[in-house]
Design an enzyme around this catalytic site. Structure first.
Site, PDB file in Angstrom:
ATOM      1  N   LEU A   1       5.510   0.645   3.082  1.00 14.57           N
ATOM      2  CA  LEU A   1       4.588   0.073   2.093  1.00 14.57           C
ATOM      3  C   LEU A   1       3.716  -1.034   2.689  1.00 14.57           C
ATOM      4  O   LEU A   1       3.006  -1.739   1.964  1.00 14.57           O
ATOM      5  CB  LEU A   1       5.390  -0.492   0.905  1.00 14.57           C
ATOM      6  CG  LEU A   1       6.195   0.534   0.115  1.00 14.57           C
ATOM      7  CD1 LEU A   1       7.121  -0.157  -0.878  1.00 14.57           C
ATOM      8  CD2 LEU A   1       5.262   1.504  -0.616  1.00 14.57           C
ATOM      9  N   ALA A   2       3.770  -1.201   4.011  1.00 12.99           N
ATOM     10  CA  ALA A   2       2.959  -2.196   4.739  1.00 12.99           C
ATOM     11  C   ALA A   2       3.191  -3.624   4.266  1.00 12.99           C
ATOM     12  O   ALA A   2       2.281  -4.444   4.319  1.00 12.99           O
ATOM     13  CB  ALA A   2       1.462  -1.851   4.664  1.00 12.99           C
ATOM     14  N   GLY A   3       4.411  -3.921   3.813  1.00 11.80           N
ATOM     15  CA  GLY A   3       4.717  -5.280   3.342  1.00 11.80           C
ATOM     16  C   GLY A   3       4.431  -6.322   4.423  1.00 11.80           C
ATOM     17  O   GLY A   3       3.717  -7.301   4.176  1.00 11.80           O
TER      18      GLY A   3
ATOM     19  N   SER B   1       2.595  -5.982   7.130  1.00 16.02           N
ATOM     20  CA  SER B   1       1.171  -5.951   7.500  1.00 16.02           C
ATOM     21  C   SER B   1       0.329  -6.686   6.459  1.00 16.02           C
ATOM     22  O   SER B   1      -0.607  -7.411   6.799  1.00 16.02           O
ATOM     23  CB  SER B   1       0.672  -4.505   7.591  1.00 16.02           C
ATOM     24  OG  SER B   1       1.391  -3.817   8.577  1.00 16.02           O
ATOM     25  N   SER B   2       0.661  -6.506   5.174  1.00 14.33           N
ATOM     26  CA  SER B   2      -0.091  -7.178   4.119  1.00 14.33           C
ATOM     27  C   SER B   2       0.155  -8.683   4.172  1.00 14.33           C
ATOM     28  O   SER B   2      -0.764  -9.481   3.946  1.00 14.33           O
ATOM     29  CB  SER B   2       0.305  -6.608   2.757  1.00 14.33           C
ATOM     30  OG  SER B   2      -0.580  -7.064   1.775  1.00 14.33           O
TER      31      SER B   2
ATOM     32  N   ASP C   1      -1.709  -1.228  10.645  1.00 12.45           N
ATOM     33  CA  ASP C   1      -2.036  -1.216   9.211  1.00 12.45           C
ATOM     34  C   ASP C   1      -2.666  -2.524   8.735  1.00 12.45           C
ATOM     35  O   ASP C   1      -3.106  -2.612   7.586  1.00 12.45           O
ATOM     36  CB  ASP C   1      -0.764  -0.974   8.373  1.00 12.45           C
ATOM     37  CG  ASP C   1      -0.268   0.460   8.473  1.00 12.45           C
ATOM     38  OD1 ASP C   1      -1.007   1.315   8.995  1.00 12.45           O
ATOM     39  OD2 ASP C   1       0.875   0.709   8.024  1.00 12.45           O
TER      40      ASP C   1
ATOM     41  N   ILE D   1      11.493  -3.946   2.433  1.00 20.59           N
ATOM     42  CA  ILE D   1      11.292  -3.889   3.895  1.00 20.59           C
ATOM     43  C   ILE D   1      11.678  -2.493   4.416  1.00 20.59           C
ATOM     44  O   ILE D   1      12.576  -1.859   3.868  1.00 20.59           O
ATOM     45  CB  ILE D   1      12.169  -4.975   4.561  1.00 20.59           C
ATOM     46  CG1 ILE D   1      11.742  -6.365   4.059  1.00 20.59           C
ATOM     47  CG2 ILE D   1      12.090  -4.919   6.078  1.00 20.59           C
ATOM     48  CD1 ILE D   1      12.722  -7.460   4.364  1.00 20.59           C
TER      49      ILE D   1
ATOM     50  N   LYS E   1       0.851  -1.208   0.000  1.00 25.17           N
ATOM     51  CA  LYS E   1       0.000   0.000   0.000  1.00 25.17           C
ATOM     52  C   LYS E   1       0.874   1.240   0.000  1.00 25.17           C
ATOM     53  O   LYS E   1       2.038   1.201   0.396  1.00 25.17           O
ATOM     54  CB  LYS E   1      -0.946   0.006   1.202  1.00 25.17           C
ATOM     55  CG  LYS E   1      -0.276   0.169   2.583  1.00 25.17           C
ATOM     56  CD  LYS E   1       0.008   1.591   3.021  1.00 25.17           C
ATOM     57  CE  LYS E   1       0.809   1.631   4.312  1.00 25.17           C
ATOM     58  NZ  LYS E   1       1.672   2.761   4.532  1.00 25.17           N
TER      59      LYS E   1
ATOM     60  N   ALA F   1       9.980   0.237   4.282  1.00 23.06           N
ATOM     61  CA  ALA F   1       9.737   1.164   3.174  1.00 23.06           C
ATOM     62  C   ALA F   1       8.491   2.006   3.354  1.00 23.06           C
ATOM     63  O   ALA F   1       8.228   2.907   2.567  1.00 23.06           O
ATOM     64  CB  ALA F   1       9.634   0.374   1.870  1.00 23.06           C
TER      65      ALA F   1
HETATM   66  O1  C5P Z   1       0.883  -0.854  15.091  1.00 23.57           O
HETATM   67  P1  C5P Z   1       2.274  -0.987  14.605  1.00 23.57           P
HETATM   68  O2  C5P Z   1       2.978  -2.146  15.243  1.00 23.57           O
HETATM   69  O3  C5P Z   1       2.433  -1.004  13.134  1.00 23.57           O
HETATM   70  O4  C5P Z   1       3.002   0.326  15.112  1.00 23.57           O
HETATM   71  C1  C5P Z   1       4.399   0.382  15.220  1.00 23.57           C
HETATM   72  C2  C5P Z   1       4.756   1.556  16.090  1.00 23.57           C
HETATM   73  O5  C5P Z   1       4.494   2.784  15.401  1.00 23.57           O
HETATM   74  C3  C5P Z   1       3.971   1.660  17.382  1.00 23.57           C
HETATM   75  O6  C5P Z   1       4.552   0.907  18.396  1.00 23.57           O
HETATM   76  C4  C5P Z   1       4.030   3.150  17.676  1.00 23.57           C
HETATM   77  O7  C5P Z   1       5.290   3.478  18.229  1.00 23.57           O
HETATM   78  C5  C5P Z   1       3.981   3.771  16.284  1.00 23.57           C
HETATM   79  N1  C5P Z   1       2.595   4.117  15.886  1.00 23.57           N
HETATM   80  C6  C5P Z   1       1.978   5.218  16.468  1.00 23.57           C
HETATM   81  N2  C5P Z   1       0.692   5.531  16.110  1.00 23.57           N
HETATM   82  C7  C5P Z   1       0.038   4.811  15.171  1.00 23.57           C
HETATM   83  C8  C5P Z   1       0.654   3.698  14.557  1.00 23.57           C
HETATM   84  C9  C5P Z   1       1.945   3.387  14.945  1.00 23.57           C
HETATM   85  O8  C5P Z   1       2.542   5.913  17.312  1.00 23.57           O
HETATM   86  N3  C5P Z   1      -1.195   5.158  14.835  1.00 23.57           N
END
Ligand code: C5P
Length: 310
Positions: free
Chosen positions: A101-103, A105-106, A138, A97, A11, A99
């Site tokens: 691009l949510a690799g 997460s996808s 994501d 990685i 994405k 990047a």
């Molecule tokens: O949810 P995810 O593991 O992708 O998020 C990685 C890190 O990015 C979180 O631990 C946080 O530090 C930061 N983050 C944030 N607010 C968001 C998404 C991510 O602060 N909405």
């Protein structure tokens, strides 16, 4: 033994606004995410001995419990309450990685969808999105992909009333750098924290502004998205390659607007159509490479992961 294959799209962010801080420490966001035609591929083979194993074409990627694919598989197995469920997964990694691009997460979303089918669990997409939010911010978007408004920490999804204009994009990334998402958000808090909005009322005003944005209404306008990413100016002073990528992309004929994706370090330029973009790619391929970037030509797509039973 039963097998299947899942294509997991990357994405980009057409819009990423950091509104404020939440009580859980995450950031409150207003985003438009767009799935694109750059895919990882996951091959899954059923096991009946309860083991979950992961191998990958990218040897620098951990295939242990910290990998979002393994997390997703274990979570779904817990939800299914069946200890015999197992799988061998092979990941063909094409999405770069670190990047934005949510690799990862996808891949996690593709795992939930693929195993829901392979293990014959029958969870709905809505249930899978709920499980997805336990894996990462994501991941819920990546279950259905396409174009979606994403609020909250990214997990509150609002489908668009109308499909948006389809653009092609040239994506570039310096293979030597990757940006950590937690780092980018903590820098954002340090730099912009004093300007963060504080109240739910203010957050909602911003959400409504985005819902009403004319570029999201295809029947009114065919103009390209203005591409706002609040993390871009946070990342650039530490990663000058991002600025260099944006200047390079802006210099190409036909480039409509440019932005960094997510927390970086990939950047993209939008083009009207794939034919126009193909010409640019052929003409500037060696220049892009000599400036130190990898590149991909892709298009917006209107779906999420696809399952193939071949
Ligand atoms: O949810 P995810 O593991 O992708 O998020 C990685 C890190 O990015 C979180 O631990 C946080 O530090 C930061 N983050 C944030 N607010 C968001 C998404 C991510 O602060 N909405």
């Amino acid at each position: 033994m039963k097998t299947l294959r899942v294509k997991a799209p990357a994405k980009i962010n057409l819009h990423l606004e950091v509104l404020g801080l939440r009580e859980d420490g995450f950031h409150e966001l207003a985003m438009v995410m767009q799935a694109i035609s750059l895919f990882d591929e996951l091959n899954m083979k059923l096991r009946n001995d309860g083991k979950i194993s992961l191998h990958s074409s990218n040897k620098s990627l951990s295939c242990m419990d910290d990998n979002l694919i393994v997390k997703a598989a274990k979570l779904l197995k817990d939800k299914a309450k069946n200890n015999d469920l197992g799988v061998d997964i092979y990941l063909d990694k094409k999405i770069p990685i670190g990047a934005g691009l949510a690799g990862g997460s996808s891949d996690a979303a593709a795992t939930l969808l693929g195993l829901n089918s392979l293990w014959e669990l029958g969870f709905s997409k809505l249930e899978l999105e709920k499980f997805a939010s336990l894996i990462g911010s994501d991941v819920p978007f990546c279950i259905s992909g396409g174009t979606q408004l994403c609020f909250g920490r990214g997990e509150k999804l609002e489908p668009l009333k109308e499909p948006i204009n389809i653009f092609s994009l040239l994506l570039v990334k310096d293979p030597l750098i990757s940006v950590s998402t937690p780092w980018a958000y903590s820098k954002c808090k340090e730099i912009k924290g004093s300007e963060y909005l504080k109240t739910e009322e203010d957050f909602e005003k911003k959400r409504q502004n985005l819902r009403d944005a004319s570029w999201l209404n295809f029947s009114i306008t065919s103009s390209p998205p203005p591409l706002i990413n609040d993390l871009q100016n946070v990342v650039i002073p530490y990663y000058p390659q991002v600025d260099k990528a944006l200047s390079l992309l802006s210099s190409f004929n036909g480039s409509l607007s440019v932005s960094m994706s997510g927390s970086g370090a990939s950047c993209f330029a939008l083009f009207k159509d794939l034919d126009e973009l193909s010409k640019i790619c052929t003409k500037y391929d060696s220049r892009i490479e000599s400036e130190g970037f990898q590149s991909w030509c892709c298009s917006f797509i209107n779906h999420g992961p696809e399952i193939f039973y071949d």
